[in-house]
Design a protein around this motif. Structure first.
Motif, short mmCIF file in Angstrom:
data_model
loop_
_atom_site.label_atom_id
_atom_site.label_comp_id
_atom_site.label_asym_id
_atom_site.label_seq_id
_atom_site.Cartn_x
_atom_site.Cartn_y
_atom_site.Cartn_z
N ALA A 118 -30.12 71.03 124.16
CA ALA A 118 -30.88 69.89 123.65
C ALA A 118 -31.51 69.11 124.79
N LYS A 119 -30.78 68.93 125.89
CA LYS A 119 -31.32 68.21 127.05
C LYS A 119 -32.48 68.98 127.67
N LYS A 120 -32.37 70.30 127.70
CA LYS A 120 -33.47 71.11 128.24
C LYS A 120 -34.74 70.96 127.41
N GLN A 121 -34.58 70.76 126.12
CA GLN A 121 -35.74 70.65 125.22
C GLN A 121 -36.23 69.22 125.05
N GLY A 122 -35.65 68.31 125.83
CA GLY A 122 -36.17 66.94 125.82
C GLY A 122 -35.42 66.00 124.89
N TYR A 123 -34.27 66.35 124.44
CA TYR A 123 -33.47 65.48 123.59
C TYR A 123 -32.40 64.80 124.42
N LYS A 124 -31.91 63.67 123.91
CA LYS A 124 -30.76 63.05 124.56
C LYS A 124 -29.66 62.86 123.52
N LEU A 125 -28.46 62.87 124.00
CA LEU A 125 -27.30 62.73 123.11
C LEU A 125 -27.14 61.26 122.78
N LYS A 126 -27.28 60.94 121.51
CA LYS A 126 -27.17 59.56 121.08
C LYS A 126 -25.74 59.23 120.67
N LYS A 127 -25.10 60.15 119.97
CA LYS A 127 -23.76 59.90 119.48
C LYS A 127 -23.01 61.23 119.33
N GLU A 128 -21.72 61.18 119.65
CA GLU A 128 -20.86 62.36 119.48
C GLU A 128 -19.64 61.92 118.67
N ILE A 129 -19.46 62.55 117.50
CA ILE A 129 -18.35 62.20 116.62
C ILE A 129 -17.41 63.42 116.50
N ARG A 130 -16.13 63.16 116.80
CA ARG A 130 -15.13 64.24 116.68
C ARG A 130 -14.15 63.86 115.58
N GLU A 131 -14.15 64.66 114.53
CA GLU A 131 -13.23 64.44 113.40
C GLU A 131 -12.53 65.75 113.07
N ASP A 132 -11.22 65.68 112.91
CA ASP A 132 -10.42 66.85 112.55
C ASP A 132 -10.82 68.05 113.41
N ASN A 133 -11.42 69.05 112.78
CA ASN A 133 -11.80 70.25 113.52
C ASN A 133 -13.32 70.39 113.63
N THR A 134 -14.04 69.26 113.55
CA THR A 134 -15.50 69.33 113.64
C THR A 134 -16.00 68.40 114.74
N ILE A 135 -17.12 68.78 115.28
CA ILE A 135 -17.80 67.95 116.27
C ILE A 135 -19.21 67.72 115.75
N LYS A 136 -19.56 66.46 115.54
CA LYS A 136 -20.90 66.11 115.06
C LYS A 136 -21.67 65.49 116.22
N LEU A 137 -22.85 66.02 116.43
CA LEU A 137 -23.70 65.52 117.52
C LEU A 137 -24.97 64.90 116.92
N VAL A 138 -25.28 63.70 117.37
CA VAL A 138 -26.53 63.05 116.97
C VAL A 138 -27.40 63.04 118.21
N ILE A 139 -28.55 63.73 118.11
CA ILE A 139 -29.45 63.79 119.26
C ILE A 139 -30.77 63.12 118.89
N GLN A 140 -31.44 62.64 119.91
CA GLN A 140 -32.69 61.91 119.70
C GLN A 140 -33.72 62.46 120.65
N LYS A 141 -34.94 62.64 120.15
CA LYS A 141 -36.04 63.14 120.96
C LYS A 141 -36.50 62.03 121.91
N ARG A 142 -36.61 62.38 123.17
CA ARG A 142 -37.10 61.41 124.15
C ARG A 142 -38.61 61.25 123.99
N VAL A 143 -39.03 60.03 123.95
CA VAL A 143 -40.46 59.77 123.81
C VAL A 143 -40.93 59.11 125.09
N TYR A 144 -41.99 59.68 125.68
CA TYR A 144 -42.51 59.14 126.94
C TYR A 144 -43.79 58.44 126.72
#
Length: 129
Positions: A103-129
């Motif tokens: 995601a970082k290579k494609q221009g996104y940044k990690l906005k939020k990372e949620i870890r619950e039980d056996n899952t990992i949820k990632l919220v990514i946001q497109k960087r706007v220049y």
């Protein structure tokens, strides 16, 4: 009284020699292991009473062995389950790291990372220049 050799063979098939030897030593009797079975095969100076007692001893050893073997199987199954859980956790972590890197290579940044039980949820946001 008549002296004779008593031959008694157990019904349980031994699958773990260490547990079988433990069962024999705990029961403190003249039972041996032959061809993966408990066996009593010795000269005895007493009559039929002794044979009945040896059969009871053999049954006692087989019962103790069966109990020990069942506990061993339960512990082995639990260890295997924990090992598989750990492997899955490691795989999830590796996938999350790979997704974040891509995601970082494609221009996104990690906005939020949620870890619950056996899952990992990632919220990514497109960087706007």
């Amino acid at each position: 009284m008549v002296s004779r050799i008593i031959n008694i063979k157990g019904k349980v098939v031994i699958q773990n020699m260490e547990l079988a030897k433990e069962a024999i030593s705990e029961c403190d009797c003249d039972i041996k292991i032959d061809n993966n079975q408990f066996v009593f095969n010795e000269y005895d100076a007493f009559d039929r009473i002794s044979e009945v007692q040896k059969m009871k001893d053999l049954e006692k050893v087989e019962t103790l062995y069966t109990q020990k073997f069942n506990i061993y199987l339960e512990q082995t199954a639990e260890k295997e389950r924990l090992r598989i859980e750990e492997e899955k956790r490691i795989l999830r972590e590796a996938k999350a790291e790979l997704l974040i890197a891509n995601a970082k290579k494609q221009g996104y940044k990690l906005k939020k990372e949620i870890r619950e039980d056996n899952t990992i949820k990632l919220v990514i946001q497109k960087r706007v220049y």
